[in-house]
Design an enzyme around this catalytic site. Structure first.
Site, mmCIF file in Angstrom:
data_model
loop_
_atom_site.group_PDB
_atom_site.id
_atom_site.type_symbol
_atom_site.label_atom_id
_atom_site.label_comp_id
_atom_site.label_asym_id
_atom_site.label_seq_id
_atom_site.Cartn_x
_atom_site.Cartn_y
_atom_site.Cartn_z
ATOM 1 N N ASP A 60 19.518 42.961 13.043
ATOM 2 C CA ASP A 60 21.093 44.018 13.571
ATOM 3 C C ASP A 60 22.574 43.422 13.229
ATOM 4 O O ASP A 60 23.185 42.493 13.766
ATOM 5 C CB ASP A 60 20.910 43.297 15.280
ATOM 6 N N LEU A 61 22.878 43.751 11.726
ATOM 7 C CA LEU A 61 23.149 43.703 11.111
ATOM 8 C C LEU A 61 24.312 44.888 11.063
ATOM 9 O O LEU A 61 25.504 44.562 10.052
ATOM 10 C CB LEU A 61 22.740 43.041 9.550
ATOM 11 N N ASP A 65 29.907 50.865 5.134
ATOM 12 C CA ASP A 65 30.100 50.254 4.108
ATOM 13 C C ASP A 65 29.962 51.714 3.142
ATOM 14 O O ASP A 65 30.194 52.520 4.146
ATOM 15 C CB ASP A 65 29.694 49.482 3.420
#
Ligand code: C5P
Length: 237
Positions: A60-61, A65
């Site tokens: 779960d990051l 980006d």
């Protein structure tokens, strides 16, 4: 045996505490979620230890980006062999498509976070997001679906609507779960495990009701039994 719908949130500051807890759990009953704190402190070796013990891991990051960077990060996560990884839907269509192209469908599950539940309407207005949070969640979940993602993280209270809108194939992962009578802790909009399943959730992220229990395995067994009693499509996904 029904497939495990419980994902235990390992919100620990170090690998030792996380492993101690995992050693008390059974991969037949639950999967494990590793988030930013634990992963930053320990790195991928810990994931390998969990996977060696038979646990599926949700990394779960919440990647957010430029498309190229997110694609490479998703590829790296898939290479680690994790069961599930996630990105922020607010990263937009191109980023979501790049993430999808980086992970072969049917391997590591790729899901999106829509809106963080910590954000209320004022927070959204601050960053220029107009509209009701529910409408924004709905739009972002549709975008994730259009980009071919496997599902979203959402509140169990939103699950029924999203299930209806996005169909059976779309995977709904719901935190904010509390067994009847348990402390809400810092969660605001909570749902019982049974209600979350009835609302169409596929997987329930459960932290403190298991990690802080006197007997984490027993707590997990009880929750698994409660969920299995109401789940009608246990072999889904
Ligand atoms: O201990 P508890 O059951 O509240 O833990 C819930 C887990 O789900 C935590 O890891 C938390 O960060 C995560 N989560 C959440 N709400 C979201 C997204 C993730 O509680 N909207």
């Amino acid at each position: 045996m029904h497939e495990p719908r419980i994902i235990v949130a390992l919100d620990f500051p170090d690998g030792k505490s996380a492993l101690q807890l995992a050693h008390q759990l059974d991969p037949q009953l639950c999967r494990l979620k590793v988030g930013k704190e634990l992963f930053t402190a320990t790195g991928p070796q810990l994931l390998e230890q969990f996977m060696t013990r038979g646990f599926d891991v949700f990394l779960d990051l919440k990647f957010h980006d430029i498309p190229h960077t997110v694609a490479r990060a998703c590829q790296a996560a898939a290479d680690l062999g994790v069961w599930m990884v996630n990105v922020h839907a607010l990263g937009g269509r191109k980023m979501l498509q790049a993430a999808r192209e980086a992970i072969t469908p049917g391997t590591t599950k790729l899901i999106a976070v829509t809106l963080l539940t910590s954000m209320d309407q004022n927070d959204l207005a601050d960053i220029g997001l107009a509209g009701q949070p529910e409408q924004i969640v709905d739009r972002l979940a549709r975008l994730a679906d259009e980009c071919g993602l496997d599902g979203v993280v959402c509140s169990a209270l939103e699950a029924a609507h999203l299930r209806q809108q996005l169909g059976e194939r779309f995977c709904l992962v719901t935190p904010g779960i509390r067994p009847h009578g348990d402390s809400a802790d810092d969660q605001r909009r909570i749902t019982t495990p049974q209600q979350a399943i009835r609302n169409g959730a596929d997987y329930l992220v459960i932290g403190r009701p298991i990690t802080q229990a006197g007997n984490p395995l027993l707590a997990c067994q009880q929750l698994h039994a409660e969920i299995s009693a109401v789940s009608t499509s246990a072999t889904k996904h």
